[in-house]
Design an enzyme around this catalytic site. Structure first.
Site, PDB file in Angstrom:
ATOM      1  N   LYS A 110      -3.489  16.894   0.724  1.00  0.00           N
ATOM      2  CA  LYS A 110      -3.871  16.018   1.842  1.00  0.00           C
ATOM      3  C   LYS A 110      -4.104  14.627   1.291  1.00  0.00           C
ATOM      4  CE  LYS A 110      -5.116  17.416   5.805  1.00  0.00           C
ATOM      5  NZ  LYS A 110      -4.136  18.043   6.696  1.00  0.00           N
TER       6      LYS A 110
ATOM      7  N   THR B  86      -3.615  22.182   3.133  1.00  0.00           N
ATOM      8  CA  THR B  86      -4.042  20.799   2.901  1.00  0.00           C
ATOM      9  C   THR B  86      -5.318  20.523   3.687  1.00  0.00           C
ATOM     10  OG1 THR B  86      -2.721  19.825   4.695  1.00  0.00           O
ATOM     11  CG2 THR B  86      -1.641  20.097   2.553  1.00  0.00           C
TER      12      THR B  86
ATOM     13  N   HIS C  30       5.045 -17.817  -6.335  1.00  0.00           N
ATOM     14  CA  HIS C  30       5.505 -19.181  -6.561  1.00  0.00           C
ATOM     15  C   HIS C  30       4.800 -20.179  -5.645  1.00  0.00           C
ATOM     16  CE1 HIS C  30       8.520 -17.374  -9.040  1.00  0.00           C
ATOM     17  NE2 HIS C  30       9.116 -16.770  -8.027  1.00  0.00           N
TER      18      HIS C  30
END
Lengths: 307, 307, 307, 307
Positions: free
Chosen positions: A12, A57, A259
């Site tokens: 999970k 899960t 940049h």
């Protein structure tokens, strides 16, 4: 059958758990996002759909919340160790557990003097504002014998407004870039560092202190390096961590070169004396490297980002 | 023609400008995201495509960068005022300019003591880490005569781990919620506040100080209010701002109720004494309201968010 | 008291509801994100925290799910009408309800011929792939007497690779842009349109058919307009909708000009004959306007986006 | 020196290139996001900041745009091959190039019949709407001798509204999940597949056709598998690809289990007969596995996602 199953893992992901600890009127927060990933004897669930070896899960989610109560959350690393040990030692088919955790930091809201006098300072020790700077991360892996702990951070944006140059590079037929002798250097730090703690017999690091120190060293290395390339800065950041923290053997950084282009103001009759910059989004340079303690093996995966 | 043109506006959005100011070796940053929106005699460009009255959005972008040099960036509000005035007064067809700005805060990186001694403290006053908490916003509108300045913030996440209740509400046939006498109250503050400065003849507020004070007051009101509803907390936050800042007549907040649900640990034989919470994503309560200085008119649009 | 309460609204946002309708083995999906916002006699909850007039946001969530069962989801608009009517008519303190809905479209997965023969075509009429193009939206508002329905879409990205020019604009001292006689025109359409159905006595539009037709008309207008400005294209898109759909009186679009810049390949000895473009992120032009049926009043809010 | 440099790579990420090909009045689009990553003799740039072996990332960006003109963009894979070969063969210090590409699909806007008659069908073959479903990906790596091509997709959301069960799993003390005999199975497919083309001597696959076929097979396998677990479905998806496409030896999927929970309507006196679901965000199950052609080695990295 012409196809076979390779590496597989399940669990999970992104269990959001907030733990409040009450020390009288003073509260403490731990705010985590916990992802569980388990591996083991899982051929049948892939081949036939038999779930006989599968811990759901949903159960791994429940375990996260139950352990927050049973063990508390001393640190993300310590919490991950409790969870990983549990899954591997309690279920025979599970041979390996990997727990990934993101941690979000909070700081206290300072209350007004007048009000504090009135209600007593202690009474407002339950109010927090999310710090909102970097996200702290850890990944704890246990195979029943050895531990691997890789901690890190992401989303920490830094900038040097001078002391950065870039020149002396290869020029081929596609090169148009002009050399720079004073530029902005900015990046959003993603870093991971691996601890040399691997065994229950070893003394465990102080995870909280280690994090604060690593963060301080990498920030200072960024600030204090006179940079001829982002690679050089990156290396200094990693070397500073290795040299100052004996519990860490390996560091990897993924540093986008965010940049900042000097805007050409000449068409408007203005001189831009390194003052006005356009902060660009894409494309960006991406500089990635591992720094190792001499003699140690590299184990942090090469790609920290998806691009 | 059976269709007509209604309200319209155009401009260049999200001009990212970074301005470095050098005070000897000590540098200062302003980091803005500037969006320009212009209105005026624009029927023809919609009807026939004639651009005779259109100042290109590219030009509005250039103006942002040129003005960063020409005027500097004292505050987001002051910068927006320079821009708005310029567009309305310099081009006859443009009758209204609205400048929206997001500002990202930076703080200095503290360098190491040893290194500071070596290189001199001044030499590292050019290194910054993005603060990463709330985003500061402003919107400056000018129609050639009157100014409207609405400043604000967003993405400021706060939490009280106690002193919040919710009970005594309407129960209809679809109500299943249990009353709460001690809950977590958490929200991500989006707020906007309108200044009563509208005329060049008036003394201009100190925009930077005003922001810091409004931020402090709304945080303190959040922390210090014993809450029976998020609406009550919201009102206190707005009233605190109005009562303490005479330059502001109106405040609007959009506060998602970021639910933290107490996890039921009883199936595991554990008692959850307001300790372990699940931080939910969706759905969430959404509480929005305007607080006004008595006698003032509401002018901040009702919807600060898209949902 | 020197402060007063202005406009306010509250509710549960982003209730994700999926409704499966089973027509034998053939299933149908409606996948919505429903946000409820209620207004009325809410002074006390703001001033004193009394919730006596407050229907909990949790109840509004429950109502969304219950109504998906009780009424089904014929269309997002019809579903919003059921909800809005319920809140206003069932609770005396609630005077106005606004329901906002996002809808995500799905299409069927085509199964393999061989397999279809084997299992029977009907047996695989339950498999879907999310269409993933635009998000459809609606907003239904009811004050107990009159209805206002504003539907729309967002995230629909379109491009014309020719038949777009831009020239003849104002040139001031900050203008550097060169005129363009053949450029790419690309945008991500956000649009809203208001229906003239306002009363239960009127015949209700066919919401599903109306949406498909509006979408078709705005796409065709975008494709078929030879464009001298994005404003001109925008106006044509709106006019085409108004002229073809008598149920709609007002349209508003927010169209970012997603710039595609022709790359300068001359330094590499190459000619770029309108072939190679850089797709830029920020900044971008942002063009917004309302188109009205002549004689009708504008009621769609001016800002569809947050910038 | 106690620290050493490990794996490192650098380049320009996320170069957004759009290529228009004009076949008379009929235009064709390729819309890519190209990330370049180079490795080689790069010790010095990290240790001393010497850029003597560094081809600037700006140059790699220029190369992407120049190659779009020089070679065109036949497919993302072919374009990546041109780029990777260039960097490794043209610069001695560069030993390895990895090109990652995302591709965004577009489809034509259908124009109105009336209008087509008027202006001629050909004249509107330059208008497109972004398909907006999955993002196609590829990664091309070249070390001067061997090629590795791993293509894939992400963000493809699929759902079966029946023919999915989950039961027979391990129950431990933290298990509360009830067994399901008819549930929704939904996931957002992230997949990567590795081609067995590794050498210029081999016949190159038809990259465009291969992609369409793999996509079709994995969708059909998802639709046609009666599922006892998401792992079983995942395995069938991979096996179907391997069995049908001889050019592919390995597939890896990362499949979040996008839970759709049946809403409990009993408190409202309603029966939810697998009709009304709550689509949850977090947490979610995460199922990941590799499927290999028997006898082949696994080379796709284990983690496709960051959690």
């Amino acid at each position: 059958m012409p196809t076979i199953l390779g590496q597989n893992q399940y669990g999970k992901a992104e269990n959001r758990v907030v733990k409040i600890t009450r020390d009288g009127a003073t509260h403490h927060i731990k705010d985590l996002n916990v992802s569980v990933s388990l591996s083991g004897d899982m051929e049948e669930v892939h081949y036939s759909g038999s779930n006989a070896n599968v811990l759901p899960t949903d159960t791994t989610k429940n375990t996260v919340y139950a352990f927050a109560k049973e063990y508390g959350i001393e640190s993300a690393e310590q919490f991950g160790i409790h969870l990983a040990r549990h899954f591997v030692t309690s279920q025979e088919p599970i041979h390996r557990a990997r727990i990934r955790i993101e941690e979000y930091a909070w700081e206290r809201i300072e209350t007004s003097d007048a009000n504090s006098k009135f209600i007593g300072a202690d009474e407002v020790k339950h109010s927090f504002v999310r710090k909102g700077q970097e996200i702290r991360t850890t990944q704890v892996t246990f195979d029943g014998e050895k531990w691997e702990v890789i901690s890190g951070l992401k989303d920490l944006t830094v900038m040097n407004s001078t002391n950065s140059e870039f020149w002396g590079y290869i020029k081929d037929k596609y090169t148009t870039l002009k050399e720079a002798y004073d530029r902005i250097l900015a990046t959003e730090v993603s870093g991971k560092w691996r601890f040399n703690w691997t065994d229950d017999e070893q003394k465990m690091p102080n995870w909280e202190k280690s994090y604060e120190q690593v963060r301080k060293h990498l920030l200072q290395a960024f600030a204090e390096t006179y940079s001829l390339s982002l690679q050089q800065t990156l290396y200094q950041m990693g070397a500073r961590v290795i040299n100052n923290r004996s519990e860490i053997d390996e560091v990897r950084f993924s540093l986008p070169n965010k940049h900042h282009f000097l805007v050409d103001l000449e068409p408007f009759g203005l001189k831009n004396d390194n003052e006005v910059y356009f902060a660009a989004d894409r494309p960006y340079g991406l500089i990635e490297a591992t720094i190792l303690r001499d003699g140690c093996e590299a184990r942090i995966p090469v790609d920290l980002t998806n691009l």
